[in-house]
Design a protein around this motif. Sequence first.
Motif, PDB file in Angstrom:
ATOM      1  N   SER A  18      14.670 -14.310 -23.852  1.00 21.07           N
ATOM      2  CA  SER A  18      15.799 -14.969 -24.513  1.00 21.07           C
ATOM      3  C   SER A  18      17.101 -14.892 -23.725  1.00 21.07           C
ATOM      4  N   PHE A  19      17.241 -13.948 -22.810  1.00 16.30           N
ATOM      5  CA  PHE A  19      18.512 -13.749 -22.116  1.00 16.30           C
ATOM      6  C   PHE A  19      19.005 -14.988 -21.362  1.00 16.30           C
ATOM      7  N   PRO A  20      18.145 -15.722 -20.617  1.00 16.27           N
ATOM      8  CA  PRO A  20      18.664 -16.907 -19.909  1.00 16.27           C
ATOM      9  C   PRO A  20      19.288 -17.936 -20.843  1.00 16.27           C
ATOM     10  N   MET A 188      29.416 -12.896 -25.130  1.00 13.66           N
ATOM     11  CA  MET A 188      28.168 -12.290 -24.685  1.00 13.66           C
ATOM     12  C   MET A 188      27.963 -10.932 -25.344  1.00 13.66           C
ATOM     13  N   PHE A 189      29.052 -10.180 -25.477  1.00 16.38           N
ATOM     14  CA  PHE A 189      28.953  -8.873 -26.136  1.00 16.38           C
ATOM     15  C   PHE A 189      28.620  -9.052 -27.613  1.00 16.38           C
ATOM     16  N   ASP A 190      29.301  -9.994 -28.280  1.00 16.93           N
ATOM     17  CA  ASP A 190      29.050 -10.217 -29.706  1.00 16.93           C
ATOM     18  C   ASP A 190      27.620 -10.680 -29.954  1.00 16.93           C
ATOM     19  N   TYR A 194      23.679  -8.322 -31.433  1.00 15.82           N
ATOM     20  CA  TYR A 194      22.818  -8.797 -32.508  1.00 15.82           C
ATOM     21  C   TYR A 194      21.409  -9.093 -31.995  1.00 15.82           C
ATOM     22  N   LEU A 195      21.324  -9.598 -30.764  1.00 15.49           N
ATOM     23  CA  LEU A 195      20.016  -9.877 -30.184  1.00 15.49           C
ATOM     24  C   LEU A 195      19.225  -8.590 -29.990  1.00 15.49           C
ATOM     25  N   VAL A 196      19.878  -7.552 -29.446  1.00 15.53           N
ATOM     26  CA  VAL A 196      19.198  -6.274 -29.224  1.00 15.53           C
ATOM     27  C   VAL A 196      18.742  -5.684 -30.554  1.00 15.53           C
ATOM     28  N   LEU A 197      19.610  -5.748 -31.565  1.00 18.16           N
ATOM     29  CA  LEU A 197      19.246  -5.235 -32.883  1.00 18.16           C
ATOM     30  C   LEU A 197      18.070  -6.018 -33.462  1.00 18.16           C
ATOM     31  N   GLY A 198      18.136  -7.346 -33.346  1.00 12.30           N
ATOM     32  CA  GLY A 198      17.050  -8.173 -33.869  1.00 12.30           C
ATOM     33  C   GLY A 198      15.740  -7.929 -33.157  1.00 12.30           C
ATOM     34  N   ALA A 199      15.802  -7.785 -31.838  1.00 17.19           N
ATOM     35  CA  ALA A 199      14.589  -7.518 -31.065  1.00 17.19           C
ATOM     36  C   ALA A 199      13.990  -6.164 -31.447  1.00 17.19           C
ATOM     37  N   ALA A 200      14.862  -5.166 -31.664  1.00 16.79           N
ATOM     38  CA  ALA A 200      14.380  -3.832 -32.023  1.00 16.79           C
ATOM     39  C   ALA A 200      13.728  -3.834 -33.403  1.00 16.79           C
ATOM     40  N   VAL A 201      14.378  -4.492 -34.373  1.00 16.19           N
ATOM     41  CA  VAL A 201      13.816  -4.535 -35.726  1.00 16.19           C
ATOM     42  C   VAL A 201      12.495  -5.301 -35.735  1.00 16.19           C
ATOM     43  N   THR A 240      20.119 -19.302 -30.118  1.00 16.98           N
ATOM     44  CA  THR A 240      19.572 -19.565 -28.789  1.00 16.98           C
ATOM     45  C   THR A 240      18.442 -18.607 -28.429  1.00 16.98           C
ATOM     46  N   ALA A 241      18.230 -17.579 -29.256  1.00 15.20           N
ATOM     47  CA  ALA A 241      17.213 -16.581 -28.925  1.00 15.20           C
ATOM     48  C   ALA A 241      16.229 -16.316 -30.049  1.00 15.20           C
ATOM     49  N   ASP A 242      16.512 -16.784 -31.269  1.00 10.19           N
ATOM     50  CA  ASP A 242      15.660 -16.419 -32.401  1.00 10.19           C
ATOM     51  C   ASP A 242      14.258 -16.999 -32.323  1.00 10.19           C
ATOM     52  N   SER A 243      14.078 -18.074 -31.544  1.00  7.78           N
ATOM     53  CA  SER A 243      12.745 -18.670 -31.435  1.00  7.78           C
ATOM     54  C   SER A 243      11.754 -17.705 -30.786  1.00  7.78           C
ATOM     55  N   PHE A 244      12.232 -16.878 -29.846  1.00  7.32           N
ATOM     56  CA  PHE A 244      11.345 -15.918 -29.197  1.00  7.32           C
ATOM     57  C   PHE A 244      10.958 -14.790 -30.159  1.00  7.32           C
TER      58      PHE A 244
END
Length: 310
Positions: A18-20, A188-190, A194-201, A240-244
């Motif tokens: 998701s990062f790109p 990017m920080f904001d 949330y992406l890291v938290l979502g990926a971890a959960v 932009t990243a939730d699909s993954f």
Amino acid sequence: MSFLSDFRTMVVGILLESFPFILLGVVISALLQTLVSDQLLQRWIPKKTIPGILFGCLLGIIFPLCECGIIPVVHRLIRKGMPPYIGIVFMMAGPVINPVVFTSTFVAFRAQPEMAISRMVLAFAASAFIGLWASRGVHASALPNTVSNANEQAATGKKNIKHHPNKAPNAAWKTKLHETLEHAAIEMFDVGKYLVLGAAVTALLQTAVSKKWLLTLSDGDWTPHLFMMGLSYVLSICSTADSFVGATFIPDFSLGSVLAFLVFGAMLDIKSTLMLLKVFRFKTVATVLIISAVVVLLGSVAFDQLYMHL
């Protein structure tokens, strides 16, 4: 040790995929923030309701902002004269109906390319329903007076300084570049946290939670859709990243329930709801949430029924 290894592998995999797309969305958002004037956009705003709703639904194609950056932009546009109903439609549709999100969804669901198209269609339908309601019930009075005159004057003064005609071109360009990089870094920080938290959960759900328990939620015509909608609201992952993240729930959950995850979470989640309450009154935000939930739920269930008969 096996649990930790699986957890780490899944988190890293989601982040790398998701990062790109996160980076691309942040850069585009930062460029639009500093290089495109709000006055230029207002010249293209339709005056009639139906064209205005269509304009709001498709505006994300030109301005591909995620839900993290779109609310402050729309707030400013409404303060400068954009009809509130168009702003609401843009806030709901923009984070989904844009080329960055379409590309990330298409890549995440390579084996089910129809998911990318269905996501756009369902988001368009939900946003259009919201726009029809908002065009009748939401006016300028729906905006709380959260911006003081002093802040508006300060912002205006800052803008005048930034575009001062006596300023050297090189200095103006350096200022623009600095503002673009600063905006991109903040966003990017904001988005990243949330992406890291979502990926971890998500990884925790996939590795620690009993598959048998998750499968009980995946049964039924309505339960999996409601669960996935609630999960997307809580996780608050950038569109932009939730699909993954959503793709990791296949094949345990139906495509329709995953579609509900992709659409509802991108339109409304915890962080965007809190941000919306700074722009609109509680009644307006609550109504938008209810309309979105109903349309997405019905649309995703209909998608499953249609998919089963094809």
